[in-house]
Design an enzyme around this catalytic site. Sequence first.
Site, PDB file in Angstrom:
ATOM      1  N   CYS A  98      -9.226   6.587   1.937  1.00 20.57           N
ATOM      2  CA  CYS A  98      -8.931   7.050   0.576  1.00 20.57           C
ATOM      3  C   CYS A  98      -9.743   8.286   0.190  1.00 20.57           C
ATOM      4  CB  CYS A  98      -9.117   5.895  -0.406  1.00 20.57           C
ATOM      5  SG  CYS A  98      -8.163   6.118  -1.906  1.00 20.57           S
ATOM      6  N   HIS A 197      -7.307   0.272   1.449  1.00 17.65           N
ATOM      7  CA  HIS A 197      -8.545  -0.479   1.225  1.00 17.65           C
ATOM      8  C   HIS A 197      -8.259  -1.959   1.522  1.00 17.65           C
ATOM      9  CE1 HIS A 197     -10.690   2.646  -1.105  1.00 17.65           C
ATOM     10  NE2 HIS A 197      -9.561   2.896  -1.731  1.00 17.65           N
TER      11      HIS A 197
HETATM   12  N1  GLN Z   1     -10.663   9.406  -6.488  1.00 17.17           N
HETATM   13  C1  GLN Z   1      -9.580   9.486  -5.527  1.00 17.17           C
HETATM   14  C2  GLN Z   1      -8.198   9.262  -6.185  1.00 17.17           C
HETATM   15  O1  GLN Z   1      -8.136   8.773  -7.296  1.00 17.17           O
HETATM   16  C3  GLN Z   1      -9.799   8.451  -4.420  1.00 17.17           C
HETATM   17  C4  GLN Z   1      -9.776   7.020  -4.928  1.00 17.17           C
HETATM   18  C5  GLN Z   1     -10.213   6.016  -3.865  1.00 17.17           C
HETATM   19  O2  GLN Z   1     -11.013   6.319  -2.986  1.00 17.17           O
HETATM   20  N2  GLN Z   1      -9.701   4.749  -4.012  1.00 17.17           N
HETATM   21  O3  GLN Z   1      -7.184   9.563  -5.569  1.00 17.17           O
END
Ligand code: GLN
Length: 253
Positions: A98, A197
Amino acid sequence: MSETRELRVGHLYGSLLNLYGDRGNILTLKYRCEQRGIGFVVEDIGLGKTFEPSGYDLLFVGGGPDREQQRVADDLVDLKAVPLREAADSGQVILAVCGGYQLLGHYYREAGGEELPGAGVLDLHTEHPGDQARRCIGNIIARWDEGMIVGFENHGGRTRLGPTAQPLATVEVGYGNNGEDDLEGARQGNVFGTYIHGSLLPKNPAFADYLIGLALSRRYGEEPLAPLDDSLELRARAVAEGIARREHRRKSA
Ligand code: GLN
């Protein structure tokens, strides 16, 4: 008797980019190595630290909210980008989840419009459409070369792959890279990025072993991994798959 093998893992920004239990990926790699008598060492490569890629067999970076990505962005470019590109070019295994995945690309334009420079390891870019836009949230099922990956996603950013990056998987249920092209994640050589995740590896043992096997084979040559009893992991995966499919049916009704 082959020499005792050891997996050396570099964990980038372990205390900052660790959203939704991404540290569970490290615990899974440790468990799946030690259950086989394979040594395991992990070192946190945090802010202010650079690293020598040859000291590791696998590098991992997890996800994080925009504000944590902003905190690491300059450090990533100043201290990590060159060794990360060196590692990628040498065929080292890198797994990014992510927010970490987004920062391996060319840039990540966060929700407030600031463009965070990426490490330039993956041919992709990511743009967040702003805090008012729908987030890509929910359980996800995706198909990769060796089968199915299940997990959870929560991101605002929409990732688009360039010509050099291949998708890691295709989305069966969920959003993936951008909720439009049915692509999930990216792969370039032995660099793997994903939005999944959950954390990713505990419920996807085949993918975990694929990464471990790749990383160890670079250092010790090809040697199959002994099978493990994955009955618990596969039960957890079946539950996650069932939740994702029910959620999808409810949303589609
Ligand atoms: N901040 C990034 C987004 O909103 C990654 C979020 C994350 O790592 N779950 O896309």
